[in-house]
Design a protein around this motif. Sequence first.
Motif, mmCIF file in Angstrom:
data_model
loop_
_atom_site.group_PDB
_atom_site.id
_atom_site.type_symbol
_atom_site.label_atom_id
_atom_site.label_comp_id
_atom_site.label_asym_id
_atom_site.label_seq_id
_atom_site.Cartn_x
_atom_site.Cartn_y
_atom_site.Cartn_z
ATOM 1 N N SER A 73 -25.263 11.557 -33.514
ATOM 2 C CA SER A 73 -26.531 12.312 -33.526
ATOM 3 C C SER A 73 -27.308 12.066 -32.236
ATOM 4 O O SER A 73 -27.888 12.993 -31.660
ATOM 5 N N ASP A 109 -25.811 19.236 -36.492
ATOM 6 C CA ASP A 109 -25.616 17.849 -36.912
ATOM 7 C C ASP A 109 -25.333 17.797 -38.407
ATOM 8 O O ASP A 109 -26.251 17.878 -39.224
ATOM 9 N N GLU A 110 -24.078 17.697 -38.775
ATOM 10 C CA GLU A 110 -23.646 17.679 -40.180
ATOM 11 C C GLU A 110 -24.321 18.792 -40.990
ATOM 12 O O GLU A 110 -24.989 18.517 -41.986
HETATM 13 MG MG MG Z 1 -25.858 11.124 -37.420
#
Ligand code: MG
Length: 278
Positions: free
Chosen positions: A63, A193-194
């Motif tokens: 991240s 991010d995910e």
């Molecule tokens: Mg992360």
Amino acid sequence: MENQDESKKDKKKHKKFSKSEQHIEVKNLNIYYGDFLAVEDVNISFKPRNVTALIGPSGCGKSTFLRSLNRMHEVTPGARITGEVLLDGRNLYDKDIDPSDVRAHIGMVFQRPNPFPTMSIRQNVLSGAKLSGQKMSKEEADELVKQALSDVNLWEEVKDRLDKSALGLSGGQQQRLCIARAVAVSPAVILMDEPCSALDPISTKSIEELITKLKKQFTIVIVTHNMQQAQRVSDNVAFFNIAGTGMPGKLIETGSTNKIFDHPDEKATKAYIHGRFG
Ligand code: MG
Ligand code: ADP
């Protein structure tokens, strides 16, 4: 006052990015939170209109790395980088570059869908474009809303409720709305991010299909913990790892998705993708 005017003038010096600028190259990037080196010496290039998946164990800096690509990292007090992030050869960290232009050109989608809760679906789509000072007639705004929602395969589902709250949508629809919000400012690169980690399998499938559609237009970098997802959606994979707590995360290996999953060079990559850690 004088100083403020000066800094405004400075920010105007560079020309805004054009849609064709899609190639990101990262050179000798070190990413810090204060004195803590979180990610060390990353060198990688992201191919235009390709999907690159960032994989690796929690805490290895995925991240952090992603946020450094569009200058969101530095929003955290004390956070900084050394090294370069080049967009078609131009360093995004150069003094004459306005970080808000970078963030419009390189959009971001987060783990939890985060539509603006007090805004309607329509206002959510337009919010980014409004922030960046774009002037639009009602017709142009309507067209942009329709285009962005169509791009993310959401138009048919919401066209009759554009003025209703975005919070009335399901999680998967909210996430597609957030992607529409990013798309509506005409970025060239989208960081995710995910984006599916809070979604059910059906919504996940629709986001994966959407990623495959969007890569015709955008360069995409996606963090995922789901190895099947990395194999389904990505063209290239970058594996990050961390040697232990307090140590910096490092990019261990990068390559085509087939290569990384079939015959990675590094033992650590193989162990991670087969679910064996340490
Ligand atoms: Mg992360
Ligand atoms: P990942 O996304 O791979 O799980 P992160 O990028 O979230 O990893 O974290 C990488 C490292 O940076 C971790 O050691 C984490 O504790 C640290 N970190 C993340 N965010 C911050 C922050 N805001 N301040 C200080 N350290 C942070």
